[in-house]
Design an enzyme around this catalytic site. Structure first.
Site, mmCIF file in Angstrom:
data_model
loop_
_atom_site.group_PDB
_atom_site.id
_atom_site.type_symbol
_atom_site.label_atom_id
_atom_site.label_comp_id
_atom_site.label_asym_id
_atom_site.label_seq_id
_atom_site.Cartn_x
_atom_site.Cartn_y
_atom_site.Cartn_z
ATOM 1 N N ASP A 1 -1.379 -0.815 6.295
ATOM 2 C CA ASP A 1 -1.519 -0.152 7.585
ATOM 3 C C ASP A 1 -2.977 -0.014 7.999
ATOM 4 O O ASP A 1 -3.253 0.481 9.094
ATOM 5 C CB ASP A 1 -0.897 1.250 7.536
ATOM 6 C CG ASP A 1 -1.733 2.214 6.707
ATOM 7 O OD1 ASP A 1 -2.068 3.303 7.212
ATOM 8 O OD2 ASP A 1 -2.069 1.878 5.561
ATOM 9 N N ASP B 1 0.872 -1.170 0.000
ATOM 10 C CA ASP B 1 0.000 0.000 0.000
ATOM 11 C C ASP B 1 0.912 1.223 0.000
ATOM 12 O O ASP B 1 2.117 1.110 0.248
ATOM 13 C CB ASP B 1 -0.892 -0.041 1.243
ATOM 14 C CG ASP B 1 -1.802 1.164 1.372
ATOM 15 O OD1 ASP B 1 -2.290 1.640 0.332
ATOM 16 O OD2 ASP B 1 -2.016 1.620 2.505
ATOM 17 N N MET B 2 0.363 2.406 -0.267
ATOM 18 C CA MET B 2 1.208 3.589 -0.286
ATOM 19 C C MET B 2 1.076 4.409 0.996
ATOM 20 O O MET B 2 2.022 4.514 1.777
ATOM 21 C CB MET B 2 0.894 4.476 -1.501
ATOM 22 C CG MET B 2 1.860 5.660 -1.629
ATOM 23 S SD MET B 2 1.670 6.600 -3.173
ATOM 24 C CE MET B 2 0.132 7.477 -2.839
ATOM 25 N N ASP B 3 -0.081 5.014 1.221
ATOM 26 C CA ASP B 3 -0.260 5.893 2.379
ATOM 27 C C ASP B 3 -0.198 5.083 3.668
ATOM 28 O O ASP B 3 -0.935 4.120 3.854
ATOM 29 C CB ASP B 3 -1.596 6.626 2.276
ATOM 30 C CG ASP B 3 -1.670 7.515 1.045
ATOM 31 O OD1 ASP B 3 -0.695 8.234 0.786
ATOM 32 O OD2 ASP B 3 -2.694 7.479 0.337
#
Length: 231
Positions: A167, A8-10
């Protein structure tokens, strides 16, 4: 083939959730809403911004208006985070080690193209990813599995051979719905908030590829997701 690693990024590639929450809170203030953005993101983080915004109104809001609100929130977020952009500690070294060991590496996020450029290109991280899938590439975002299955398809790897880094609880559930296993990155939530992660890590400074593979061997199949995705 060696397991593929999907990020994932954020909240995973960058530790930016607090800035995302602040941007939502400023937008809510402008709109006269009393919703607590931090609490909201604890439940819905990982979903596209328009989907998150749709939940805070008691009346139907046209899609065009939601997109305008999302764009306003994005501008607030970028302004707040502009000088704070940093990769998650240890990320580049871990990505380099994973690629050197022969693991395909992908990224799957609910963010769109401009947000990807704002993070990946500014930080010079795009070169580490063999496939990138964002909001514009799928019809349904997380907690639906589409984002992660699209990354696996681009990588040419079966979902069962993918390990996801997330996250957000909804992101973890999206991984399980895709038939993948998941590592919890506790930048946003405590490890106890997740269902059944392979590992729980705060960042990538202490994680090694052999450690990750050992955890994967101990959990050879993806857990069943807890419940059906939100509509």
């Amino acid at each position: 083939m060696k397991p593929a690693l999907i990020f994932d990024m954020d909240g995973v590639v960058v530790d930016n959730t607090a800035y995302q929450a602040r941007a939502f809170q400023l937008l809510f203030r402008d709109l006269g809403l009393t919703t607590n953005a931090r609490q909201l993101l604890k439940r819905l983080n990982g979903m596209p911004a328009t989907d998150i915004l749709q939940t805070v109104f008691r009346h139907p809001v046209p899609a065009k208006q939601l997109k305008e609100y999302a764009a306003q929130r994005e501008l607030l977020y970028r302004t707040l985070y502009w000088t704070k952009r940093r990769e998650m500690p240890g990320l580049s070294a871990f990505l380099q080690a994973a690629r050197a060991a022969g693991h395909p590496v992908g990224l799957g996020t609910g963010s769109g193209g401009p947000a990807l450029r704002y993070i990946l290109d500014h930080l010079g991280l795009r070169r580490y990813f063999d496939a990138v899938v964002g909001e514009d590439d799928v019809s349904q975002g997380k907690p639906h599995p589409d984002t992660f299955t699209a990354v696996a398809r681009k990588l040419g790897v079966a979902p069962a051979d993918c390990l996801v880094f997330e996250d957000a609880v909804l992101g973890e559930q999206a991984a399980y719905r895709a038939g993948m296993r998941c590592v919890a990155v506790t930048s946003t939530l405590p490890a106890s908030a997740f269902q059944a992660p392979l590992l729980a890590i705060r960042d990538f400074t202490a994680l090694t590829v052999p450690q990750l593979l050992a955890a994967g061997a101990a959990q050879p199949t993806a857990p069943r997701p807890r419940r059906q995705p939100a509509s």
